[in-house]
Write a protein that holds these residues in place. Structure first.
Motif, short mmCIF file in Angstrom:
data_model
loop_
_atom_site.label_atom_id
_atom_site.label_comp_id
_atom_site.label_asym_id
_atom_site.label_seq_id
_atom_site.Cartn_x
_atom_site.Cartn_y
_atom_site.Cartn_z
N VAL A 307 -12.47 10.54 -9.89
CA VAL A 307 -11.56 10.67 -8.74
C VAL A 307 -11.83 9.55 -7.73
CG1 VAL A 307 -10.82 12.17 -6.85
CG2 VAL A 307 -11.42 13.16 -9.08
N ALA A 308 -13.10 9.28 -7.49
CA ALA A 308 -13.44 8.23 -6.54
C ALA A 308 -13.00 6.85 -7.05
CB ALA A 308 -14.95 8.23 -6.29
N ILE A 309 -13.17 6.60 -8.36
CA ILE A 309 -12.76 5.31 -8.93
C ILE A 309 -11.25 5.17 -8.89
CG2 ILE A 309 -12.65 4.00 -11.06
CD1 ILE A 309 -15.43 5.04 -11.73
N ALA A 310 -10.52 6.26 -9.18
CA ALA A 310 -9.06 6.22 -9.10
C ALA A 310 -8.61 5.90 -7.68
CB ALA A 310 -8.47 7.54 -9.57
N ALA A 311 -9.25 6.54 -6.70
CA ALA A 311 -8.91 6.26 -5.31
C ALA A 311 -9.25 4.82 -4.94
CB ALA A 311 -9.66 7.23 -4.39
N LEU A 312 -10.37 4.31 -5.49
CA LEU A 312 -10.77 2.93 -5.22
C LEU A 312 -9.73 1.95 -5.77
CD1 LEU A 312 -12.84 0.78 -4.34
CD2 LEU A 312 -13.94 1.06 -6.58
N TRP A 313 -9.27 2.18 -7.01
CA TRP A 313 -8.28 1.28 -7.62
C TRP A 313 -6.94 1.35 -6.88
CZ3 TRP A 313 -7.12 -2.83 -10.06
CH2 TRP A 313 -5.85 -3.01 -10.59
N ASP A 314 -6.51 2.56 -6.57
CA ASP A 314 -5.23 2.72 -5.86
C ASP A 314 -5.31 2.06 -4.48
OD1 ASP A 314 -4.29 4.11 -8.01
OD2 ASP A 314 -4.68 6.09 -7.14
N GLY A 315 -6.43 2.23 -3.80
CA GLY A 315 -6.57 1.61 -2.49
C GLY A 315 -6.59 0.09 -2.57
N LEU A 316 -7.30 -0.43 -3.58
CA LEU A 316 -7.36 -1.88 -3.75
C LEU A 316 -5.98 -2.44 -4.10
CD1 LEU A 316 -8.97 -4.51 -4.03
CD2 LEU A 316 -9.44 -3.89 -6.40
N GLN A 317 -5.27 -1.77 -4.99
CA GLN A 317 -3.93 -2.22 -5.37
C GLN A 317 -2.98 -2.18 -4.18
OE1 GLN A 317 -1.82 0.29 -8.17
NE2 GLN A 317 -0.99 -1.49 -9.23
N GLY A 318 -3.03 -1.09 -3.41
CA GLY A 318 -2.17 -0.99 -2.24
C GLY A 318 -2.49 -2.03 -1.20
N TRP A 319 -3.78 -2.32 -1.01
CA TRP A 319 -4.17 -3.34 -0.02
C TRP A 319 -3.68 -4.71 -0.44
CZ3 TRP A 319 -7.30 -7.67 -0.37
CH2 TRP A 319 -7.63 -8.28 0.83
N LEU A 320 -3.82 -5.03 -1.72
CA LEU A 320 -3.37 -6.34 -2.20
C LEU A 320 -1.86 -6.49 -2.03
CD1 LEU A 320 -5.47 -6.80 -5.47
CD2 LEU A 320 -5.64 -8.15 -3.38
N LEU A 321 -1.11 -5.46 -2.42
CA LEU A 321 0.34 -5.53 -2.28
C LEU A 321 0.75 -5.62 -0.82
CD1 LEU A 321 1.45 -2.93 -5.00
CD2 LEU A 321 1.69 -5.42 -5.08
N GLY A 322 0.03 -4.90 0.04
CA GLY A 322 0.33 -4.98 1.46
C GLY A 322 0.08 -6.35 2.04
N GLN A 323 -0.98 -7.01 1.57
CA GLN A 323 -1.30 -8.35 2.08
C GLN A 323 -0.26 -9.37 1.63
OE1 GLN A 323 -3.94 -9.27 4.22
NE2 GLN A 323 -3.91 -7.06 4.42
N ILE A 324 0.14 -9.33 0.38
CA ILE A 324 1.05 -10.37 -0.11
C ILE A 324 2.48 -10.12 0.34
CG2 ILE A 324 -0.39 -10.79 -2.13
CD1 ILE A 324 1.54 -9.20 -3.79
N GLU A 325 2.81 -8.90 0.77
CA GLU A 325 4.17 -8.65 1.23
C GLU A 325 4.38 -9.11 2.66
OE1 GLU A 325 6.76 -7.69 -0.33
OE2 GLU A 325 5.69 -7.49 -2.23
N GLU A 326 3.32 -9.29 3.45
CA GLU A 326 3.48 -9.72 4.84
C GLU A 326 3.85 -11.19 4.88
OE1 GLU A 326 0.90 -8.18 7.90
OE2 GLU A 326 -0.22 -7.10 6.39
N ARG A 327 4.78 -11.52 5.75
CA ARG A 327 5.27 -12.89 5.87
C ARG A 327 4.43 -13.65 6.88
NH1 ARG A 327 7.05 -12.20 1.90
NH2 ARG A 327 5.93 -14.12 1.63
N PRO A 328 4.33 -14.99 6.72
CA PRO A 328 3.50 -15.80 7.63
C PRO A 328 3.90 -15.68 9.08
CG PRO A 328 4.12 -17.05 5.68
CD PRO A 328 4.90 -15.79 5.63
N GLY A 329 5.19 -15.43 9.40
CA GLY A 329 5.62 -15.39 10.79
C GLY A 329 5.27 -14.10 11.50
N GLN A 330 4.81 -13.09 10.77
CA GLN A 330 4.50 -11.82 11.40
C GLN A 330 3.23 -11.92 12.22
OE1 GLN A 330 4.38 -9.14 8.07
NE2 GLN A 330 6.47 -8.41 8.46
N THR A 331 3.18 -11.11 13.28
CA THR A 331 2.01 -11.07 14.14
C THR A 331 1.32 -9.73 13.99
OG1 THR A 331 3.34 -10.27 15.99
CG2 THR A 331 3.05 -12.66 15.78
N GLY A 332 0.10 -9.65 14.45
CA GLY A 332 -0.64 -8.40 14.35
C GLY A 332 -2.10 -8.68 14.13
#
Length: 431
Positions: A307-332
């Protein structure tokens, strides 16, 4: 046979073809003009002797123009379709021209000295740094990395990824001597008594924990429950418990202050002894080490691990997709992929020694690569030229140098006329 190789840019070819056509028209007009002048001069010469000079000039000009026209045309094709010797020179010698071109590029353009000189002049390290600093290139890099990441994540089976992570963690834990590692960490902390901050922090956290109202009240109730000899009338037991607890707090504060001020306090010495004892057990006590190994095995086999490994993979995958979807002009506040790329590029641009190192590395590897592939490149160029259709090859050469050759015709017309005029004049003077 059809032409191979790069397709010419049509707009550029159209411009070159128009200029070639204009140059040809100018050369032909000059030839035609010389013919008209020659005919007129010969016709009116009986009444005007001086027209002999004009006829000599124009006649020689026609000869020069025709001779140079023949020479230019003979380079590309047979004049009037007549297969005279040494005409259509380029088509007849295409193979030799291709081999000579390949050898020329090998020896002149791909020599080691020329390549190294080009690297030094081009300064690739600095150019790469400047390229990376451009905003459009940062977006291009981000888009490229994002595309690759999305493709890779889309092709990865989540079950296989989780199984891989589990196997990797299990293998790492099984091969890891946790006891020995923990013992060495404690030894490192114990050097120069650097572990004492742990004692200070633990005592401080304990004191702060005991200051919470709910904790104090719970301790008061616990003390009151164990004081059966004190009546509960008017909450006397709680009052006594609160007084005792305050005395304990005062004593604890006194102990804490003493420990902070006295670096040789008895508690510090006891703590040193405890750390040394635990470190020795972690490294040498077989029973203690076996218990740690059993805990590692239990952790690996625990169903909650999956369960912990599944959560680790899902979190890593979600973080990567979240990072690459953000555009350079966005602030935050988030450090997006574009921000990281921009900071890396800026850091790279501000390091001339790194630029020099890159150039030195390229220069060190280039000679071997050049020597290895130089002949191959030369043969490839020669093969490409040989594979071209004769008409395509002639058309490309004529487009690029044909206009200059038409000026040879123009110059031949003028020079021929001048030479003819000089010879006619000398002949008249000698007679």
């Amino acid at each position: 046979m059809t032409a191979t190789g790069p397709t010419p840019r049509r707009s550029n070819d159209t411009f070159k073809r128009a200029r070639l056509r204009a140059a040809r028209l100018a050369a032909f007009a000059l030839l035609a003009g010389a013919g008209v002048i020659y005919t007129a001069a010969r016709y009116f010469r009986p009444g005007h002797p001086w027209l002999g000079f004009v006829a000599a000039f124009s006649g020689a000009a026609m000869i020069g123009a025709l001779a140079d026209w023949f020479a230019v045309v003979a380079l590309f094709r047979h004049p009037f379709g007549v297969r005279l010797p040494h005409t259509a020179i380029i088509a007849a010698n295409k193979g030799r021209i291709a081999d000579s071109l390949g050898d020329f590029i090998q020896s002149r353009f791909l020599s080691t000295d020329k390549i190294l000189e080009g690297i030094h002049t081009f300064r690739p390290g600095r150019r790469i740094a400047k390229w990376c600093l451009r905003e459009e290139n940062i977006e291009r890099i981000q888009s490229y990395l994002g595309h690759i990441t999305r493709r890779l994540l889309a092709k990865v089976d989540p079950r296989q990824a989780r199984a891989f992570l589990k196997d990797a963690l299990a293998s790492g834990l099984e091969s890891l001597d946790t006891g020995l590692l923990a013992g060495r960490i404690l030894d490192t902390l114990a050097e120069d008594r650097r572990h004492q901050w742990l004692l200070d922090e633990a005592l401080t956290q304990l004191y702060q924990f005991l200051q919470h109202d709910d904790v104090r009240q719970e301790l008061v109730f616990a003390i009151a429950r164990h004081m059966d000899f004190v009546p509960s009338t008017l909450n006397l037991d709680e009052r006594v418990g609160r007084a005792i607890l305050q005395r304990l707090y005062d004593a604890l504060q006194t102990v804490l202050q003493g420990v902070r001020e006295d670096h040789d306090h008895v508690l510090r010495r006891r703590f040193d002894e405890a750390v040394t004892d635990i470190s020795d057990k972690l490294k040498h006590d077989a029973h203690f080490r076996a218990r740690i190994r059993a805990m590692q095995t239990e952790l690996i086999q625990n169903p909650e691990m999956e369960v912990a490994i599944a959560a680790l993979w899902d979190g890593l995958q979600g973080w990567l997709l979240g990072q690459i979807e953000e555009r350079p002009g966005q602030t935050g506040p988030a450090r997006t992929l574009a921000v990281v790329i921009r900071e890396l590029a800026a850091s790279f641009a501000d390091r001339p020694p790194l630029h020099a190192w890159i150039e030195a590395q390229i220069a060190s590897y280039a000679p071997a690569l050049v020597e290895r592939y130089r002949r191959t490149l030369g043969l490839f160029i020669a093969a490409q030229v040989k594979s071209w259709d004769d008409a395509f090859l002639i058309d490309q050469i004529e487009l690029n140098i044909g206009r200059d050759l038409q000026f040879i015709r123009i110059n031949g017309t003028l020079v021929g006329g001048i030479v003819g005029l000089i010879l006619y004049t000398l002949t008249r003077l000698a007679s």
